[in-house]
Motif scaffolding. Structure first.
Motif, PDB file in Angstrom:
ATOM      1  N   ILE A  84     -46.482 -40.972 -41.025  1.00  0.00           N
ATOM      2  CA  ILE A  84     -47.420 -40.469 -42.583  1.00  0.00           C
ATOM      3  C   ILE A  84     -46.337 -40.128 -43.044  1.00  0.00           C
ATOM      4  O   ILE A  84     -45.449 -39.366 -43.006  1.00  0.00           O
ATOM      5  N   LEU A  85     -45.884 -41.005 -44.612  1.00  0.00           N
ATOM      6  CA  LEU A  85     -45.410 -40.813 -45.818  1.00  0.00           C
ATOM      7  C   LEU A  85     -46.186 -39.627 -46.513  1.00  0.00           C
ATOM      8  O   LEU A  85     -47.489 -39.848 -47.091  1.00  0.00           O
ATOM      9  N   GLU A  86     -45.785 -38.636 -47.302  1.00  0.00           N
ATOM     10  CA  GLU A  86     -45.784 -38.235 -48.464  1.00  0.00           C
ATOM     11  C   GLU A  86     -45.576 -38.326 -49.245  1.00  0.00           C
ATOM     12  O   GLU A  86     -44.017 -37.465 -49.621  1.00  0.00           O
ATOM     13  N   SER A  87     -45.322 -38.645 -51.343  1.00  0.00           N
ATOM     14  CA  SER A  87     -45.286 -39.028 -52.200  1.00  0.00           C
ATOM     15  C   SER A  87     -43.869 -39.674 -51.107  1.00  0.00           C
ATOM     16  O   SER A  87     -42.457 -39.315 -52.128  1.00  0.00           O
ATOM     17  N   GLY A  88     -44.172 -40.629 -50.358  1.00  0.00           N
ATOM     18  CA  GLY A  88     -42.719 -41.304 -50.281  1.00  0.00           C
ATOM     19  C   GLY A  88     -42.075 -41.008 -49.046  1.00  0.00           C
ATOM     20  O   GLY A  88     -41.013 -41.637 -48.967  1.00  0.00           O
ATOM     21  N   THR A  89     -42.001 -39.885 -48.834  1.00  0.00           N
ATOM     22  CA  THR A  89     -41.016 -39.089 -48.359  1.00  0.00           C
ATOM     23  C   THR A  89     -41.905 -39.064 -46.963  1.00  0.00           C
ATOM     24  O   THR A  89     -43.369 -38.030 -46.615  1.00  0.00           O
ATOM     25  N   PRO A  90     -40.391 -39.588 -46.130  1.00  0.00           N
ATOM     26  CA  PRO A  90     -42.092 -38.935 -44.366  1.00  0.00           C
ATOM     27  C   PRO A  90     -42.193 -37.845 -43.780  1.00  0.00           C
ATOM     28  O   PRO A  90     -41.468 -36.517 -43.938  1.00  0.00           O
ATOM     29  N   ARG A  91     -42.972 -38.016 -42.987  1.00  0.00           N
ATOM     30  CA  ARG A  91     -44.029 -36.458 -43.161  1.00  0.00           C
ATOM     31  C   ARG A  91     -44.366 -36.395 -41.314  1.00  0.00           C
ATOM     32  O   ARG A  91     -43.511 -34.805 -40.857  1.00  0.00           O
ATOM     33  N   PHE A  92     -44.308 -37.171 -41.404  1.00  0.00           N
ATOM     34  CA  PHE A  92     -44.806 -37.265 -39.775  1.00  0.00           C
ATOM     35  C   PHE A  92     -44.771 -39.034 -38.848  1.00  0.00           C
ATOM     36  O   PHE A  92     -44.520 -39.420 -39.780  1.00  0.00           O
ATOM     37  N   ASP A  93     -43.946 -38.652 -37.753  1.00  0.00           N
ATOM     38  CA  ASP A  93     -43.381 -39.801 -36.786  1.00  0.00           C
ATOM     39  C   ASP A  93     -44.458 -39.566 -35.843  1.00  0.00           C
ATOM     40  O   ASP A  93     -44.063 -38.515 -35.619  1.00  0.00           O
ATOM     41  N   VAL A  94     -45.025 -40.628 -35.722  1.00  0.00           N
ATOM     42  CA  VAL A  94     -46.433 -40.593 -34.157  1.00  0.00           C
ATOM     43  C   VAL A  94     -45.508 -41.428 -33.346  1.00  0.00           C
ATOM     44  O   VAL A  94     -46.071 -43.096 -33.904  1.00  0.00           O
ATOM     45  N   VAL A  95     -46.147 -41.860 -32.360  1.00  0.00           N
ATOM     46  CA  VAL A  95     -44.442 -42.010 -31.285  1.00  0.00           C
ATOM     47  C   VAL A  95     -45.711 -42.428 -30.225  1.00  0.00           C
ATOM     48  O   VAL A  95     -45.830 -41.267 -29.341  1.00  0.00           O
ATOM     49  N   ARG A  96     -46.090 -43.437 -30.025  1.00  0.00           N
ATOM     50  CA  ARG A  96     -46.899 -44.237 -28.923  1.00  0.00           C
ATOM     51  C   ARG A  96     -46.350 -44.428 -28.085  1.00  0.00           C
ATOM     52  O   ARG A  96     -45.408 -44.351 -27.826  1.00  0.00           O
ATOM     53  N   ASP A  97     -47.162 -43.713 -26.708  1.00  0.00           N
ATOM     54  CA  ASP A  97     -46.265 -43.582 -25.593  1.00  0.00           C
ATOM     55  C   ASP A  97     -47.500 -44.840 -24.011  1.00  0.00           C
ATOM     56  O   ASP A  97     -48.378 -44.085 -23.904  1.00  0.00           O
ATOM     57  N   ASN A  98     -46.983 -45.636 -23.940  1.00  0.00           N
ATOM     58  CA  ASN A  98     -47.839 -46.578 -23.205  1.00  0.00           C
ATOM     59  C   ASN A  98     -49.699 -46.694 -24.182  1.00  0.00           C
ATOM     60  O   ASN A  98     -50.472 -46.491 -23.551  1.00  0.00           O
ATOM     61  N   LEU A  99     -49.389 -46.396 -25.191  1.00  0.00           N
ATOM     62  CA  LEU A  99     -51.225 -46.828 -25.451  1.00  0.00           C
ATOM     63  C   LEU A  99     -50.668 -48.158 -26.720  1.00  0.00           C
ATOM     64  O   LEU A  99     -49.890 -47.798 -27.395  1.00  0.00           O
ATOM     65  N   SER A 100     -51.286 -49.460 -26.972  1.00  0.00           N
ATOM     66  CA  SER A 100     -51.197 -50.272 -28.267  1.00  0.00           C
ATOM     67  C   SER A 100     -52.153 -50.376 -28.587  1.00  0.00           C
ATOM     68  O   SER A 100     -51.621 -50.901 -30.217  1.00  0.00           O
ATOM     69  N   ASP A 101     -53.525 -48.952 -29.255  1.00  0.00           N
ATOM     70  CA  ASP A 101     -53.833 -49.242 -29.964  1.00  0.00           C
ATOM     71  C   ASP A 101     -53.872 -47.948 -31.557  1.00  0.00           C
ATOM     72  O   ASP A 101     -53.705 -46.874 -30.805  1.00  0.00           O
ATOM     73  N   THR A 102     -54.145 -48.004 -32.353  1.00  0.00           N
ATOM     74  CA  THR A 102     -54.125 -46.932 -33.467  1.00  0.00           C
ATOM     75  C   THR A 102     -55.335 -47.049 -34.681  1.00  0.00           C
ATOM     76  O   THR A 102     -55.191 -47.938 -35.015  1.00  0.00           O
ATOM     77  N   VAL A 103     -56.127 -45.901 -34.794  1.00  0.00           N
ATOM     78  CA  VAL A 103     -57.460 -45.603 -35.307  1.00  0.00           C
ATOM     79  C   VAL A 103     -56.754 -44.868 -36.529  1.00  0.00           C
ATOM     80  O   VAL A 103     -56.222 -43.861 -36.318  1.00  0.00           O
ATOM     81  N   VAL A 104     -56.654 -45.510 -37.776  1.00  0.00           N
ATOM     82  CA  VAL A 104     -56.790 -44.699 -39.092  1.00  0.00           C
ATOM     83  C   VAL A 104     -58.140 -44.124 -39.499  1.00  0.00           C
ATOM     84  O   VAL A 104     -59.142 -45.460 -39.794  1.00  0.00           O
TER      85      VAL A 104
END
Length: 320
Positions: free
Chosen positions: A247-267
């Motif tokens: 997740i970036l804000e104004s082009g700068t990375p704010r959060f990395d969300v690292v999945r572990d043994n999960l293959s899906d993501t809802v936005v």
């Protein structure tokens, strides 16, 4: 006694005054919560109702990373609007085709059950006070009678929340403790706090197929390297090849969300009209300050036979 020239040096014992992580339990009944604070100031709060993480502060405790509605129910009367609700054993409205989860409410019972606090653990290194793990449990015996009737399987859940200086890890362990197999879905419905939704972009989904619930559950493919939010968004990205979504804000990375043994993501972001229509979403323009990036196993079903265990989760890194 003979003095040996090469005797081993004395070990430096940790100072008795060296502070370690502090863990406190406050409130009563459905409002009970567990708070853990590192010596450096970072903290996490977990409501026993739903084992819902309602606060995670990094940067010495100065930066709140999770969005919680001003009208969120924190008394056990309904699921919490914000933080990190635990979705189990069904995501979204349950199927109406006679599936074993068909009698459950939307998103199942994980986020609306009272969990047990199983205790804390810290790093094996006695000199390292930079992390603390909190464990929470939910078992068949802890469900309401209605939930047990709706989903009559014997199971055990252990949810581990690990606070570190720059990250928060949340991991679920699902065990089939009965004689018959069961199927389930699982999701961590994380509400990230951001400054301005118009300046947010999400990377790590390029080329991934998604179901767009705003467009009648039609299937599409992510064609842009960065997903930006310009209106209501409710997408299920499935079978994502890379583990990290940023997740970036104004082009700068704010959060990395690292999945572990999960293959899906809802936005998800409700935008203007849906935000106004939800009685527990406040303020009405709060959609400008939140974005949900939710890791899970929601495309299809996970199946566990007798005695089998499933484990999956996420590590969120604050990039301030």
């Amino acid at each position: 006694m003979v003095d040996r020239a090469n005797r081993p040096s004395a070990l430096n014992a940790p100072s008795a005054a060296a502070p370690g992580p502090q863990v406190d339990i406050s409130g009563s009944g459905a409002s009970s919560k567990v708070t853990a604070t590192l010596p450096s100031g970072e903290s996490v709060e977990v409501l026993l109702y739903g084992a819902t993480v309602t606060s995670w502060k990094s940067d010495g405790g100065k930066a709140e990373n999770l969005w919680v509605s001003e009208k969120a129910a924190l008394d056990g009367s309904k699921a919490v609007r914000g933080g990190i609700p635990v979705v189990f054993p069904v995501f979204g409205p349950p199927p109406k085709d006679g599936h074993p989860t068909s009698s459950l409410p939307q998103h199942g019972f994980g986020r609306t059950s009272r969990w047990e606090f199983l205790g804390k653990s810290t790093s094996e290194d006695a000199l390292d006070s930079s992390s603390v793990k909190l464990d929470f449990g939910l078992y068949t015996s802890g469900l309401t009678e209605d939930a047990r009737k709706a989903w009559p399987f014997d199971f055990g859940l252990v949810y581990s929340v690990t606070l570190s200086k720059d990250s928060l890890q949340t991991v679920i362990n699902v065990r089939n403790e009965g004689e018959s197999s069961f199927e389930f879905q699982f999701l961590l419905h994380t509400y990230f706090k951001i400054q301005d939704i118009s300046k947010v972009s999400i990377n790590g989904l390029l080329g991934v197929e998604y179901i767009d619930k705003v467009l009648n559950a039609s299937t599409h493919q992510q064609s842009d390297a960065s997903l930006t939010i310009t209106g209501e968004v409710d997408r299920v990205y499935a079978s994502i090849p890379q583990d990290t979504t940023t997740i970036l804000e104004s082009g700068t990375p704010r959060f990395d969300v690292v999945r572990d043994n999960l293959s899906d993501t809802v936005v998800w972001n409700p935008w203007i009209e849906k935000a106004k229509a939800m009685g527990d979403f406040s303020p009405d323009d709060g959609y400008k300050n939140m974005i949900c990036v939710e890791v899970g196993a929601v495309k299809g079903w996970q199946k566990l036979e007798k005695g089998e265990v499933f484990e999956g989760g996420q590590t969120i890194k604050s990039l301030l």
